[in-house]
Design a protein around this motif. Sequence first.
Motif, PDB file in Angstrom:
ATOM      1  N   LEU A  77       0.835  -1.210   0.000  1.00  0.00           N
ATOM      2  CA  LEU A  77       0.000   0.000   0.000  1.00  0.00           C
ATOM      3  C   LEU A  77       0.867   1.257   0.000  1.00  0.00           C
ATOM      4  CD1 LEU A  77      -2.913  -0.882   2.463  1.00  0.00           C
ATOM      5  CD2 LEU A  77      -3.045  -0.599  -0.013  1.00  0.00           C
ATOM      6  N   ALA A  78       1.992   1.195   0.751  1.00  0.00           N
ATOM      7  CA  ALA A  78       2.913   2.340   0.781  1.00  0.00           C
ATOM      8  C   ALA A  78       3.456   2.608  -0.615  1.00  0.00           C
ATOM      9  CB  ALA A  78       4.051   2.080   1.759  1.00  0.00           C
ATOM     10  N   GLU A  79       3.776   1.540  -1.331  1.00  0.00           N
ATOM     11  CA  GLU A  79       4.280   1.705  -2.700  1.00  0.00           C
ATOM     12  C   GLU A  79       3.223   2.321  -3.610  1.00  0.00           C
ATOM     13  OE1 GLU A  79       5.870  -1.947  -4.329  1.00  0.00           O
ATOM     14  OE2 GLU A  79       7.137  -2.225  -2.546  1.00  0.00           O
ATOM     15  N   ILE A  80       1.980   1.837  -3.453  1.00  0.00           N
ATOM     16  CA  ILE A  80       0.895   2.365  -4.288  1.00  0.00           C
ATOM     17  C   ILE A  80       0.649   3.841  -3.997  1.00  0.00           C
ATOM     18  CG2 ILE A  80      -1.611   2.212  -4.656  1.00  0.00           C
ATOM     19  CD1 ILE A  80      -1.259  -0.822  -4.602  1.00  0.00           C
ATOM     20  N   ARG A  81       0.645   4.194  -2.712  1.00  0.00           N
ATOM     21  CA  ARG A  81       0.495   5.616  -2.344  1.00  0.00           C
ATOM     22  C   ARG A  81       1.574   6.443  -3.005  1.00  0.00           C
ATOM     23  NH1 ARG A  81      -0.495   3.603   2.980  1.00  0.00           N
ATOM     24  NH2 ARG A  81       1.635   4.032   3.650  1.00  0.00           N
TER      25      ARG A  81
ATOM     26  N   ILE B 318       3.212  11.648   7.922  1.00  0.00           N
ATOM     27  CA  ILE B 318       3.401  12.305   6.619  1.00  0.00           C
ATOM     28  C   ILE B 318       4.278  11.443   5.724  1.00  0.00           C
ATOM     29  CG2 ILE B 318       4.402  14.307   5.453  1.00  0.00           C
ATOM     30  CD1 ILE B 318       3.718  15.917   8.040  1.00  0.00           C
ATOM     31  N   ARG B 319       5.388  10.980   6.295  1.00  0.00           N
ATOM     32  CA  ARG B 319       6.309  10.156   5.506  1.00  0.00           C
ATOM     33  C   ARG B 319       5.616   8.893   5.005  1.00  0.00           C
ATOM     34  NH1 ARG B 319      11.672  11.646   5.683  1.00  0.00           N
ATOM     35  NH2 ARG B 319      12.199  13.231   7.227  1.00  0.00           N
ATOM     36  N   MET B 320       4.796   8.290   5.874  1.00  0.00           N
ATOM     37  CA  MET B 320       4.090   7.072   5.462  1.00  0.00           C
ATOM     38  C   MET B 320       3.099   7.382   4.351  1.00  0.00           C
ATOM     39  SD  MET B 320       3.420   5.062   9.011  1.00  0.00           S
ATOM     40  CE  MET B 320       4.614   3.857   9.599  1.00  0.00           C
ATOM     41  N   ALA B 321       2.366   8.493   4.475  1.00  0.00           N
ATOM     42  CA  ALA B 321       1.393   8.862   3.450  1.00  0.00           C
ATOM     43  C   ALA B 321       2.094   9.079   2.119  1.00  0.00           C
ATOM     44  CB  ALA B 321       0.651  10.124   3.868  1.00  0.00           C
ATOM     45  N   LEU B 322       3.325   9.583   2.172  1.00  0.00           N
ATOM     46  CA  LEU B 322       4.059   9.873   0.937  1.00  0.00           C
ATOM     47  C   LEU B 322       4.777   8.645   0.384  1.00  0.00           C
ATOM     48  CD1 LEU B 322       5.543  13.354   1.844  1.00  0.00           C
ATOM     49  CD2 LEU B 322       3.497  12.839   0.528  1.00  0.00           C
ATOM     50  N   ASP B 400       0.091   3.522  12.865  1.00  0.00           N
ATOM     51  CA  ASP B 400      -0.934   3.568  11.833  1.00  0.00           C
ATOM     52  C   ASP B 400      -0.871   4.942  11.179  1.00  0.00           C
ATOM     53  OD1 ASP B 400      -3.172   3.558  10.308  1.00  0.00           O
ATOM     54  OD2 ASP B 400      -4.608   3.542  11.976  1.00  0.00           O
ATOM     55  N   PRO B 401      -0.699   4.997   9.840  1.00  0.00           N
ATOM     56  CA  PRO B 401      -0.532   6.315   9.196  1.00  0.00           C
ATOM     57  C   PRO B 401      -1.694   7.271   9.453  1.00  0.00           C
ATOM     58  CG  PRO B 401      -0.716   4.536   7.557  1.00  0.00           C
ATOM     59  CD  PRO B 401      -0.518   3.904   8.898  1.00  0.00           C
ATOM     60  N   ILE B 402      -2.916   6.741   9.522  1.00  0.00           N
ATOM     61  CA  ILE B 402      -4.076   7.623   9.730  1.00  0.00           C
ATOM     62  C   ILE B 402      -4.009   8.264  11.120  1.00  0.00           C
ATOM     63  CG2 ILE B 402      -6.594   7.739   9.833  1.00  0.00           C
ATOM     64  CD1 ILE B 402      -6.585   5.244   7.990  1.00  0.00           C
ATOM     65  N   GLU B 403      -3.749   7.395  12.117  1.00  0.00           N
ATOM     66  CA  GLU B 403      -3.621   7.892  13.499  1.00  0.00           C
ATOM     67  C   GLU B 403      -2.484   8.903  13.585  1.00  0.00           C
ATOM     68  OE1 GLU B 403      -5.319   7.028  16.355  1.00  0.00           O
ATOM     69  OE2 GLU B 403      -6.758   5.987  15.051  1.00  0.00           O
ATOM     70  N   ALA B 404      -1.357   8.553  12.947  1.00  0.00           N
ATOM     71  CA  ALA B 404      -0.161   9.391  13.033  1.00  0.00           C
ATOM     72  C   ALA B 404      -0.407  10.764  12.407  1.00  0.00           C
ATOM     73  CB  ALA B 404       1.009   8.701  12.350  1.00  0.00           C
ATOM     74  N   LEU B 405      -1.169  10.785  11.297  1.00  0.00           N
ATOM     75  CA  LEU B 405      -1.457  12.059  10.632  1.00  0.00           C
ATOM     76  C   LEU B 405      -2.378  12.936  11.464  1.00  0.00           C
ATOM     77  CD1 LEU B 405      -1.938  11.015   6.918  1.00  0.00           C
ATOM     78  CD2 LEU B 405      -0.346  12.730   7.767  1.00  0.00           C
TER      79      LEU B 405
END
Lengths: 229, 408
Positions: A77-81, B318-322, B400-405
């Motif tokens: 999922l990280a790659e897809i994002r 942020i880093r995870m979302a990116l 968890d990226p959502i929680e972290a954001l």
Amino acid sequence: MIKIENLSRHYQMGPTTVKAIDDLSLKISAGEFVSIVGPSGSGKSTLMNIIGCLDSPSSGKYTLAGEEVAGLSRDRLAEIRNKYIGFVFQSFNLLGRESAVENVELPLIYAGIPPKERRERAMEILKRVELQGREFHQPNELSGGQRQRVAIARALAVNPKILLADEPTGALDTKTGEQIMELFRELQSEGVTLIMVTHDPDVAAQAKRVVQVRDGKIVVDLPVGEWIR
Amino acid sequence: MTTFKFTESVKMSFRSIASNKRRSFLTALGVMIGVAAVITLVALGNGTQKSVEQSLESLGSNLLILYSGQPKGGSLVRRNTTNIQPSLTGEDLEFLESLIPEIIRSAAPESSSSGQIKYSNKNTAGTIIGTNLSYPEVRNFHPVYGSFFSENDLAARKPSAVIGAQIYRDLFIDGEDPVGQKIRINGVSFVVTGIMEEKGSSTSDSSIFIPISTFQKYISGSSMYALINIQAVDLDSMRELQTYIENEILRLHKLPNMDAADFYVANQLDLLNTLQGVTSTFTLLLGSIAAISLIVGGIGIMNIMLVAVTERTREIGIRMALGAKSSDILSQFLTEAIILSVGGGLIGIFLGVTTAIGANKFGGMASAISGESIILAFGFSVVTGLFFGGYPAYQASKLDPIEALRYE
């Protein structure tokens, strides 16, 4: 581009199950500019997280650019994002210690692009969002509108299929908000698919299509002209 | 992890460390002190061990001492032989001298008595030691001025005396030439032939050496020796030699076994082993105390890294979302912890080495820096970073990226 079929997302809150998204289906084609609107708690944020591959559905199908996304691993999922999705947040979410150009470079780092090429691309995109001369400023040296432009540049850095914006004008004054929406329209005309989550009808009306969500279901899905009426 | 990602992690870590210099310094300080302590304390421990060995060497090398008296066992330090009835005979000495040079290198008999020494109007107390010409070599104790008494003095039972450094100071004015001067020992007149070197031990420096024959004639009136110093050919043969001498002296004294013996043999090797055992335990103890401080330093790193992960939750989101994977976040925080601990370790090595040298130069403490302790301490600081940085980094990577954001 996006095909969501019978998708549900349930949370377990103690003994009760919360259906944040309940059997929802939605299709968005490449190049569209769609607003997702709804009151808070309607499930629009959850929908956006799922579209953005930050969250996985409890059941149902989600196909993004021809790839089935539901049930993929965290790393996939990280790659897809990284590859397909650019995020624009209400509060910009820039890294405060890094300069504008370094912020734009972030997704390119995780895409494995070497430093020199990274810098060139980031500089180019910053020029595209009209921030030349501001490349080496830190976020706290920039205005709100400029910060949001940096965030948009960062979202565009990897040439994503979709730009996902969560209340992109929420922290900006009306005039600056207008400029950001103008930029979005330009991007759409260049072929970027835009999905914008907002609770503000005026902002939503800037898109070409409006999807209204309530209690985890789509209640209205109309072209913007009909929706305004 | 690819080289590329590693380079990126290192860059990010340096930026993050540089952005909060004071905190980074304080975090690394624990490891710094730990590593410096390990190196300094082990160096001091080793130095003590070396100096003990050296002072033992200065007693004479490969030394066995055949003592008069009942074996008591476990006697490490030279006994006071002045009150023991001497039991070693001229026959014993002749036997030992017959073993030269294949089995032993030399043998020096020794009888001693305390006495009053007078020169002009001054007088002092000292130990009068009767011995032969082998003594300086066997005990590694030589005259610095004049000479030891001669073969002729020994054969003719002449009243010649070599005086210890302290005796010289007590009786003579500094710079005064004592050679040829007459001193009185217990009322008997002796001619001074030389001054012994300074040993730093009051017993040795307050001694007066006279021919054993003269000692027997004027002082003890007995033909027995209190002890015989024996120099072995080499260190390896000492244990065997001890047993051999015990058996032979038993035979000469017509005694059945060591339980009935009127003599015993002390082995320098035993003393050496025991002292080495003591000092290496001492070094180990110091090293362990220092190692504990290294662990405490590691806990400091873990503590700060946990705080950093919490503080930077949003950044992680942020880093995870990116597009950052768990492994990217893990390596970023782990690299930061390792840089802190390794940086601390390197500075610690510098501090430790400087302190150890300083303690030696200015504090007069014996120190010997060991390469092993440097490698060990440094390796330990790397492991500290990995181990204590690992947990916070893992925590960060599992956010968890959502929680972290959403984190404020």
